[in-house]
Design a protein around this motif. Sequence first.
Motif, PDB file in Angstrom:
ATOM      1  N   LYS A 293       0.816  -1.219   0.000  1.00 55.98           N
ATOM      2  CA  LYS A 293       0.000   0.000   0.000  1.00 55.98           C
ATOM      3  C   LYS A 293       0.847   1.265   0.000  1.00 55.98           C
ATOM      4  O   LYS A 293       0.338   2.356  -0.235  1.00 55.98           O
ATOM      5  CB  LYS A 293      -0.914   0.012   1.232  1.00 55.98           C
ATOM      6  CG  LYS A 293      -1.996  -1.046   1.218  1.00 55.98           C
ATOM      7  CD  LYS A 293      -2.795  -0.998   2.519  1.00 55.98           C
ATOM      8  CE  LYS A 293      -3.837  -2.101   2.577  1.00 55.98           C
ATOM      9  NZ  LYS A 293      -4.549  -2.123   3.881  1.00 55.98           N
ATOM     10  N   THR A 357      -9.733   3.719   7.658  1.00 55.19           N
ATOM     11  CA  THR A 357      -9.792   4.077   6.239  1.00 55.19           C
ATOM     12  C   THR A 357     -11.045   3.514   5.591  1.00 55.19           C
ATOM     13  O   THR A 357     -11.732   4.183   4.815  1.00 55.19           O
ATOM     14  CB  THR A 357      -8.533   3.562   5.517  1.00 55.19           C
ATOM     15  OG1 THR A 357      -7.371   4.093   6.158  1.00 55.19           O
ATOM     16  CG2 THR A 357      -8.533   3.967   4.053  1.00 55.19           C
ATOM     17  N   GLY A 360     -14.067   5.514   6.289  1.00 54.35           N
ATOM     18  CA  GLY A 360     -14.040   6.902   5.824  1.00 54.35           C
ATOM     19  C   GLY A 360     -13.603   7.901   6.869  1.00 54.35           C
ATOM     20  O   GLY A 360     -13.909   9.099   6.759  1.00 54.35           O
ATOM     21  N   GLU A 364      -8.212  10.777   2.205  1.00 55.02           N
ATOM     22  CA  GLU A 364      -7.338  10.070   1.262  1.00 55.02           C
ATOM     23  C   GLU A 364      -5.949  10.674   1.219  1.00 55.02           C
ATOM     24  O   GLU A 364      -4.948   9.967   1.067  1.00 55.02           O
ATOM     25  CB  GLU A 364      -7.983  10.099  -0.125  1.00 55.02           C
ATOM     26  CG  GLU A 364      -7.289   9.184  -1.120  1.00 55.02           C
ATOM     27  CD  GLU A 364      -8.035   9.120  -2.447  1.00 55.02           C
ATOM     28  OE1 GLU A 364      -7.401   8.729  -3.433  1.00 55.02           O
ATOM     29  OE2 GLU A 364      -9.236   9.467  -2.474  1.00 55.02           O
ATOM     30  N   GLN A 367      -3.738   9.185   4.018  1.00 50.13           N
ATOM     31  CA  GLN A 367      -3.585   7.738   4.156  1.00 50.13           C
ATOM     32  C   GLN A 367      -2.152   7.283   3.892  1.00 50.13           C
ATOM     33  O   GLN A 367      -1.546   6.581   4.709  1.00 50.13           O
ATOM     34  CB  GLN A 367      -4.559   7.015   3.222  1.00 50.13           C
ATOM     35  CG  GLN A 367      -6.012   7.153   3.642  1.00 50.13           C
ATOM     36  CD  GLN A 367      -6.979   6.581   2.626  1.00 50.13           C
ATOM     37  OE1 GLN A 367      -6.586   5.842   1.727  1.00 50.13           O
ATOM     38  NE2 GLN A 367      -8.259   6.928   2.750  1.00 50.13           N
ATOM     39  N   THR A 368      -1.595   7.688   2.753  1.00 46.85           N
ATOM     40  CA  THR A 368      -0.227   7.267   2.425  1.00 46.85           C
ATOM     41  C   THR A 368       0.811   7.858   3.377  1.00 46.85           C
ATOM     42  O   THR A 368       1.690   7.129   3.855  1.00 46.85           O
ATOM     43  CB  THR A 368       0.107   7.630   0.967  1.00 46.85           C
ATOM     44  OG1 THR A 368      -0.730   6.860   0.099  1.00 46.85           O
ATOM     45  CG2 THR A 368       1.561   7.331   0.643  1.00 46.85           C
TER      46      THR A 368
END
Length: 667
Positions: A293, A357, A360, A364, A367-368
């Motif tokens: 991911k 995640t 929600g 976004e 997230q990384t």
Amino acid sequence: MASTLELTLLYLVAAVAGVVVCRLARLPPMLGYLAVGVLIGPHALAISGDPAGVARLAEFGIVFLMFVIGLEFNLPKLRSMRKLVFGLGSSQVILTMLAALVGNALLAWAFTLAGRKGLGLGWQSAVALGGALAMSSTAIVVKLMADRLELESEHGRRVMGVLLFQDLAVVPLLVLIPALGSSPEALLGALAIASVKAGALLAVLLVGGQRVMRWWLTLVVRRKSEELFILNLLLVTLGLAWLTELAGLSLALGAFVAGMLIAETEYKHQVETDIRPFHDVLLGLFFITVGMKLDAPAVLQHWPLVLALTVLPVLFKFALVTALARVFGAAPGTAIRTGLYLAQAGEFGFVLLALATERGLLPEALQTPVLASMVLSILATPLFFVYSNRIVMRLSANDWLLQSVAMTTIAKRAINTESHVIICGFGRSGQNLARLLEHEKIAYIALDLDPDRVRQAAAAGQSVVFGDAARLQSLVAAGLARASAVVVSYHDTPSALKILQRVRTHAPRVPIVVRTIDDSDIERLRAAGATEVVPEAIEGSLMLASHALALVGVPMRRVLRVVQDQRDARYGLLRGYFHGADDDTPDELQHARLLSVTLPPNSASVSHTLGEQAWPEGGVTVVSLRRASGAVLQPDDALRLASGDTLVLSGLPEPLALAEERLLRSA
């Protein structure tokens, strides 16, 4: 598009490669799984196929991880560590989550002052993120502490207490986070419904479930089928996971309950053995998917944010745990080590992050960076351990003084001893050895890292002190230079190799006896300088054989001879026996015995080979030869003798006396 078989082979090759590299580097396999996941993921080499499909399979890794945690859930253990678990551990988790809430509120306020309203996270997201960041890596920390023999140290016990509470805290968080994903107006209702569901389900399972589980497993065991037993373990684990998911909760919660139910039965240890392969393989697959991911280009693009999310939580957790450990009575050095070892993210953090995640709760864009920061903190964990002593010395001005006091305590106990035995480890084997030494009036000093054991044994009059035998300072304080022997009484090859290196470097003439489980590491230990290696399994098999031979009618004298012959073939130092004052009976004079002869510098035998020696008639043989450096060599006619060499001779009394006279004769 790769076939299913090709993708399976790819993951297996990647996993094997990652584990091999980590084993060679003596690092936890989890780091290898993360690294190969990043490498084969869609954001790097992009050869991983369908990440979503693999992620679904990897969910079972979390199921079995929670099952094992439930299996290790132990009420007596919790009771004995309640101050550390429910004091230090709960404070760390709760305060980390509160700090995430406060930090998020301050960030939103700062954005508002800057005229950028609407930026920042909602409080629900902050709670979920705080829960994820509160976790530390049980798998990595326990492995690294075990390698360093720190599990029973003062800071090791505190670390284990915090990790145990974190594992338990995952259970309510698995209920809380999905409820936080509900709309604000429905949040209280969702929390109430989730709590009622979890409470009712747990009550039903735990009140009547233990009795049903014991009855069912007993029924299965009576069938005497290993396949049926393993199939039922999988059925129980996945069945309860499915049941909790059906109730609107998580798969992991059901697996945890399954582990708790089985932990109360007499089949717990068999279950641990059977389930371990499924747990390890699927958990490895989970960590590979975590690595996949990680979006490397996005990480580079947002590197300041990634750096901040890596450094700030690590520093905060380090400072928080250190301060809490001090509040709960730890010395400064112990508190700092506890904080260092718990500063990283953990495997359950990934689980909670994935759940947040999915619901929600995490934008976004974050997230990384958050995922990358957690991975980086885990990858840095071995460095925290390697440099822990330097960091402690720099931050704690009096830690060196406390270590000096500990060394002084050891030295005070050993200062009046001469030609004593240093026992490394005071478990059952060490205690049995101590009793035999006391019976023979031989002085000893034992080093052990379990403070409770040391306190109780010292109170009972045993010569045992708290100290790490793998550290040179402890061995020197215990009188290594004056010792007659060192015995490693616990079976831990990496630690034994450290001790061998320390002793061979600083006291090469002191013989060392090492205990192992089996004979797989004998050559490594002998090459490192062990005088003798005693494999536990072989000694057990010899005793088993002696009892079996006696029971089937073999005469006892022959049984003893057979066992002694087997020992002679394996242990060079036990061939025959050494002469004592009570051995001069007419019968004993007809048996072979052992004699040690150390060559003086002026011996005529020095610089000559064994084959050139004039051995007397009557059958004198050289059993072994120990150099002045401590190295033990097998006899060989081409072996050239040197000053300080000790020869162990075997033979009848008269030839032995003549051989000793010739070896000691001046040139």
